[in-house]
Write an enzyme that holds these catalytic residues in place. Structure first.
Site, PDB file in Angstrom:
ATOM      1  N   GLU A  70      -8.264  14.820  15.503  1.00  0.00           N
ATOM      2  CA  GLU A  70      -8.779  14.399  14.377  1.00  0.00           C
ATOM      3  C   GLU A  70      -8.932  12.686  13.837  1.00  0.00           C
ATOM      4  O   GLU A  70      -7.461  12.667  12.837  1.00  0.00           O
ATOM      5  CB  GLU A  70      -9.421  15.149  13.281  1.00  0.00           C
ATOM      6  N   ASN A 122      -1.249   4.865  10.999  1.00  0.00           N
ATOM      7  CA  ASN A 122      -2.119   4.264  11.410  1.00  0.00           C
ATOM      8  C   ASN A 122      -2.945   4.821  12.921  1.00  0.00           C
ATOM      9  O   ASN A 122      -2.122   4.636  13.770  1.00  0.00           O
ATOM     10  CB  ASN A 122      -1.925   2.602  12.125  1.00  0.00           C
ATOM     11  N   ASP A 145     -14.664   4.423   7.732  1.00  0.00           N
ATOM     12  CA  ASP A 145     -14.699   3.576   6.648  1.00  0.00           C
ATOM     13  C   ASP A 145     -16.166   2.615   7.387  1.00  0.00           C
ATOM     14  O   ASP A 145     -15.671   2.417   8.516  1.00  0.00           O
ATOM     15  CB  ASP A 145     -13.749   2.783   6.239  1.00  0.00           C
ATOM     16  N   LYS A 149     -19.773  -5.069   4.322  1.00  0.00           N
ATOM     17  CA  LYS A 149     -20.053  -5.973   3.788  1.00  0.00           C
ATOM     18  C   LYS A 149     -19.545  -6.590   5.392  1.00  0.00           C
ATOM     19  O   LYS A 149     -18.884  -6.904   5.599  1.00  0.00           O
ATOM     20  CB  LYS A 149     -18.814  -6.726   2.668  1.00  0.00           C
ATOM     21  N   ASP A 181     -22.990   8.126   8.583  1.00  0.00           N
ATOM     22  CA  ASP A 181     -24.015   7.542   7.742  1.00  0.00           C
ATOM     23  C   ASP A 181     -24.025   6.174   7.469  1.00  0.00           C
ATOM     24  O   ASP A 181     -25.631   5.614   6.570  1.00  0.00           O
ATOM     25  CB  ASP A 181     -23.840   8.627   6.744  1.00  0.00           C
ATOM     26  N   THR A 217     -19.140  19.261   5.538  1.00  0.00           N
ATOM     27  CA  THR A 217     -18.502  18.763   4.314  1.00  0.00           C
ATOM     28  C   THR A 217     -18.986  17.754   3.315  1.00  0.00           C
ATOM     29  O   THR A 217     -20.379  17.380   3.047  1.00  0.00           O
ATOM     30  CB  THR A 217     -16.629  18.282   4.578  1.00  0.00           C
ATOM     31  N   PHE A 219     -18.355  14.886   1.707  1.00  0.00           N
ATOM     32  CA  PHE A 219     -18.902  13.239   2.229  1.00  0.00           C
ATOM     33  C   PHE A 219     -19.853  13.612   2.784  1.00  0.00           C
ATOM     34  O   PHE A 219     -20.972  12.762   2.511  1.00  0.00           O
ATOM     35  CB  PHE A 219     -17.486  13.159   3.121  1.00  0.00           C
ATOM     36  N   GLU A 220     -20.316  14.475   4.106  1.00  0.00           N
ATOM     37  CA  GLU A 220     -21.131  14.175   4.689  1.00  0.00           C
ATOM     38  C   GLU A 220     -22.559  15.083   3.513  1.00  0.00           C
ATOM     39  O   GLU A 220     -24.027  14.373   3.883  1.00  0.00           O
ATOM     40  CB  GLU A 220     -21.459  15.271   6.081  1.00  0.00           C
TER      41      GLU A 220
END
Length: 240
Positions: A70, A122, A145, A149, A181, A217, A219-220
Site C-alpha cells: 500500500e 518516497n 494527495d 491546484k 474522491d 476510513t 478519510f473516505e
C-alpha cells in the site's frame, strides 16, 4: 538537496509535515520498529532509498506468500484491517509520515498482525528499485494527495510514466488498485493508466466497483460527507 543522478530528479508527491508524536506513538517507534519497520539505507534525502537497497519479501516475512503493497498508508487503518483479515498474505505499508507509521505499528501489534511491515520512504523509489522486479501481487494507492491546484499537478503520483514504475514491481497478472474522491484526479488516473502499455483495464463500466477489501476510513467517510463521489480504478499487469 539531491545530487545529480539520484532519485530526486522530479517533484515528490508529498510535503513532509512536522508535528510531535504522542507518547504512545513515540513508544511504538522505539519498541515496535525492530519487528515492523524496514530501516532502508538512505540516499540523498531522509526519505530516499539507496538504489542498491533491496526489500526481499521472503526474507522479511520468513515465508513465501502473496505480497501486497500500500502506497501512502496514512494512519494504517486500511492495511492493518486487511492484514488482520488475511493472515495468509504479507503486507507492506509505504508512508513518509512517522506518526502514521507509528500508529500503524501500534494497531498492528494490538491486532496481532505479524504479516505487516512498514517503511518510511518516497514511494516511487520503493517501486523502482527497492522491491524486486515482479515481486508484488497487488499495489494499492487509496486517496493519494490530489494536489488540486493546477500548478501543483506535477506533484501528483499518478501521472505520465507511472505505469512503468508500478509495472516494474508487479508480477504479470498483478493488480493495481486506485481510489480517489477528486473527480479531475480520477480522470487523470484513468487517462494515464489507459495509455500505459504495462496495464489493461480490469473493469467494464466507466469506473471500477468499490474494492470490498478496502476498509472504510475516516478519510473516505469525510469525502463522502462533503458530497464527493469515490471513484475506484482497477488495472491488471499485462504479461511482459
Amino acid at each position: 538537496m539531491a545530487e545529480p543522478g539520484t532519485h530526486r530528479t522530479s517533484p515528490v508527491s508529498f510535503v513532509r509535515r512536522g508535528g510531535r508524536m504522542s507518547d504512545a506513538q513515540e513508544r511504538a517507534w522505539e519498541e515496535l520498529s525492530p519487528f515492523y519497520r524496514f530501516d532502508a539505507p538512505r540516499d540523498s534525502a531522509s526519505t530516499s532509498v539507496h538504489p542498491d537497497a533491496r526489500f526481499i519479501p521472503e526474507q522479511e516475512y520468513g515465508r513465501t506468500a502473496p505480497f501486497i503493497v500500500e502506497i501512502g498508508s496514512g494512519q494504517g487503518h486500511a492495511i492493518v484491517s486487511a492484514a488482520t483479515a488475511r493472515p495468509d498474505t504479507d503486507f507492506l505499508a509505504v508512508e513518509v509520515y512517522v506518526g502514521g507509521l507509528a500508529r500503524t505499528m501500534l494497531d498492528a501489534d494490538r491486532e496481532g498482525a505479524k504479516n505487516l511491515r512498514v517503511i518510511e520512504a518516497n514511494a516511487p523509489e520503493v517501486l523502482e528499485t527497492l522491491l524486486p522486479e515482479g515481486s508484488a501481487d497487488e499495489i494499492w494507492i487509496f486517496f493519494s494527495d490530489p494536489w488540486h491546484k493546477k500548478r501543483h499537478h506535477k506533484r501528483r503520483m499518478i501521472k505520465d510514466g507511472f505505469g512503468a514504475t508500478a509495472g516494474r514491481a508487479l508480477r504479470d497478472g498483478g493488480v493495481l488498485r486506485l481510489a480517489t474522491d477528486w473527480e479531475d484526479y480520477a480522470l487523470q488516473m484513468r487517462e494515464v493508466m489507459d495509455a500505459a502499455p504495462e496495464f489493461a483495464r480490469a473493469f467494464d463500466a466507466e469506473w471500477a466497483e468499490r474494492f470490498d477489501g478496502r476498509a472504510m476510513t475516516a478519510f473516505e467517510r469525510k469525502g463522502i460527507e462533503k458530497g464527493r463521489d469515490i471513484r475506484d480504478l482497477t488495472y491488471r499487469r499485462v504479461a511482459r
